[in-house]
Scaffold this motif. Structure first.
Motif, short mmCIF file in Angstrom:
data_model
loop_
_atom_site.label_atom_id
_atom_site.label_comp_id
_atom_site.label_asym_id
_atom_site.label_seq_id
_atom_site.Cartn_x
_atom_site.Cartn_y
_atom_site.Cartn_z
N VAL A 229 0.81 -1.21 0.00
CA VAL A 229 0.00 0.00 0.00
C VAL A 229 0.85 1.27 0.00
O VAL A 229 0.45 2.31 -0.54
CB VAL A 229 -0.97 -0.03 1.20
N ARG A 259 3.62 -0.39 -11.70
CA ARG A 259 2.44 -0.35 -12.58
C ARG A 259 2.75 -0.92 -13.95
O ARG A 259 1.98 -1.73 -14.49
CB ARG A 259 1.91 1.07 -12.70
N LEU A 265 -0.75 -5.92 -6.30
CA LEU A 265 -0.78 -5.38 -4.96
C LEU A 265 -1.88 -6.12 -4.18
O LEU A 265 -3.05 -6.05 -4.55
CB LEU A 265 -1.09 -3.88 -4.97
N LEU A 267 -3.88 -5.70 -1.59
CA LEU A 267 -4.35 -4.67 -0.66
C LEU A 267 -5.41 -5.23 0.28
O LEU A 267 -6.28 -6.00 -0.12
CB LEU A 267 -4.91 -3.48 -1.45
N ILE A 286 -6.22 2.73 -2.05
CA ILE A 286 -6.79 1.87 -3.07
C ILE A 286 -7.58 2.67 -4.09
O ILE A 286 -7.63 2.32 -5.28
CB ILE A 286 -7.67 0.76 -2.45
N LEU A 289 -4.94 4.19 -6.44
CA LEU A 289 -4.26 3.12 -7.17
C LEU A 289 -5.18 2.47 -8.19
O LEU A 289 -4.74 2.06 -9.27
CB LEU A 289 -3.72 2.09 -6.18
N THR A 290 -6.47 2.40 -7.87
CA THR A 290 -7.44 1.88 -8.82
C THR A 290 -7.62 2.84 -9.99
O THR A 290 -7.64 2.44 -11.15
CB THR A 290 -8.79 1.62 -8.13
N VAL A 296 -4.49 -3.88 -8.87
CA VAL A 296 -5.07 -3.86 -7.53
C VAL A 296 -5.89 -5.13 -7.28
O VAL A 296 -6.70 -5.52 -8.12
CB VAL A 296 -5.96 -2.61 -7.35
N THR A 297 -5.67 -5.75 -6.13
CA THR A 297 -6.54 -6.84 -5.68
C THR A 297 -7.04 -6.51 -4.28
O THR A 297 -6.40 -5.77 -3.53
CB THR A 297 -5.81 -8.20 -5.67
N PHE A 331 -11.55 -6.03 -9.97
CA PHE A 331 -10.72 -6.47 -8.86
C PHE A 331 -10.57 -7.99 -8.85
O PHE A 331 -9.47 -8.53 -8.61
CB PHE A 331 -11.35 -6.05 -7.51
N ASN A 334 -8.43 -9.24 -11.74
CA ASN A 334 -7.03 -8.90 -11.40
C ASN A 334 -6.43 -9.97 -10.49
O ASN A 334 -5.30 -10.44 -10.70
CB ASN A 334 -6.98 -7.56 -10.66
#
Length: 363
Positions: A229, A259, A265, A267, A286, A289-290, A296-297, A331, A334
């Motif tokens: 994070v 990235r 990640l 998260l 998040i 980052l999204t 992102v997970t 998500f 991902n």
């Protein structure tokens, strides 16, 4: 599109990559097993014990958070107890709509009753197998073997992971307090895993910042970042002087690399708030980052300590950021893309389970 109620979110297919076996026990199970083992608990009733775990973990300190595990690990020292905890984990995740999960634990923490490392892995796998059979194949669960970063036996655990990779174990991890214990202390284990074509994730960028992430990726070769994070510390969000408008976020070299390389990640929003890595769900990185489309997970970390579930995590994100089913599917895909099972299995679950499941919910 249907309203995103909690029940609809529960029914949505979910993929969980960061969940600790010793952080997800049912309070009732702890009470029963502690009585058998003669272990003293801070509360004797399941409901009160559950509250004690969440309140003790909600301290803003990772070190204090980790102390709560003394009571869960204490009741996981026999093969039958481990198998029960593992079976119930699978059942609870399936009931929450999880279709694939990688559950991690440190085998070395379960040897006080005389078990060997191999017997610990076998007991957990027995429980996972029983749970998957009991849920009719609604969920696939795999093991991640964890080494503790303050100890010096990570190579032994890495070899254990490789020895059991065809028996339900798909990866390796290191965990524990980050400060003072950089991942580079375990280079021998990571280099061994790379030579063996094995997958591994590293807890990094949770309580400690960018140096932890940089070492995990550039020195150790992590496939995924456990939490990660604090990569947000390498992203600048500000407004041009006098413009009155927000500028496009600027990514530093490390953030851009993470990235660009699509490094996942793992998260864990509620856990991050508890340990002080984020001030609140609404302020959790998040969201940024999204928006920037990092890999992102969404994960639970420790369901007992955080009083959470995948449904709870996703519902909180829907409330905080206005996400819809398309976002939740993003998500989930991902996470499945980032799983440590083979590519054909990942593709099968995405195309035959996740996408049809979300399509049905939209209908």
């Amino acid at each position: 599109m249907a309203e995103l109620t909690r029940e609809l979110i529960r029914r949505a297919p979910k993929v969980l990559l960061h969940d600790h076996l010793d952080g997800g026990l049912r309070p009732q199970t702890i009470v029963e097993l502690a009585a058998e083992a003669g272990h003293q608990l801070p509360a004797g009733e399941p409901e009160a014990l559950g509250r004690w775990f969440t309140e003790s973990a909600d301290s803003g300190s990772l070190e204090r958070y980790l102390e709560t595990f003394d009571h869960t690990v204490a009741v996981m020292q026999t093969a039958d107890n481990l198998a029960r905890v593992a079976r119930e984990c699978v059942e609870d995740l399936a009931a929450d709509g999880v279709v694939y999960a990688e559950v991690r634990y440190a085998p070395e923490q379960h040897l006080e009753g005389g078990l060997t490392l191999e017997e610990v892995v076998a007991a957990v796998q027995r429980g996972f197998d029983e749970g998957q059979a009991a849920t009719g194949g609604a969920i696939a669960v795999r093991q991640l073997l964890t080494a503790m970063r303050h100890r010096a036996n990570s190579r032994e655990v890495a070899e254990l992971m490789v020895a059991h990779r065809d028996e339900g174990v798909v990866g390796f991890d290191i965990a524990g307090a980050e400060a003072g214990y950089p991942p580079t202390r375990h280079l021998d284990a990571f280099e061994y895993l790379q030579r063996e074509n094995a997958h591994f994730t590293i807890h990094a960028g949770e309580a400690f910042g960018l140096p932890s992430i940089w070492e995990a990726i550039q020195w150790c070769g992590a496939d995924r970042l456990g939490h990660g994070v604090r990569i947000v510390d390498d992203i600048t969000v500000d407004a041009p002087p006098g413009s009155g408008e927000a500028a496009a976020p600027r990514l530093g070299r490390l953030a851009a690399y993470v990235r660009d390389k699509r490094i996942p990640l793992e998260l864990c929003p509620h856990s991050n708030v508890q340990t002080g890595a984020a001030a609140s769900i609404a302020e959790h990185p998040i969201g940024l980052l999204t928006d920037l489309r990092f890999r992102v997970t969404v994960n639970t970390d420790n369901r007992l300590m955080s009083g959470t579930s995948m449904t709870q995590e996703m519902a909180a994100l829907v409330e905080a950021f206005g996400y819809d089913l398309d976002d939740l599917q993003w998500f989930t895909v991902n996470a499945m893309k980032s799983a440590f099972v083979h590519f054909d299995e990942r593709l099968r679950i995405i195309n035959e389970v996740i996408k049809p499941g979300y399509a049905a919910l939209r209908g």
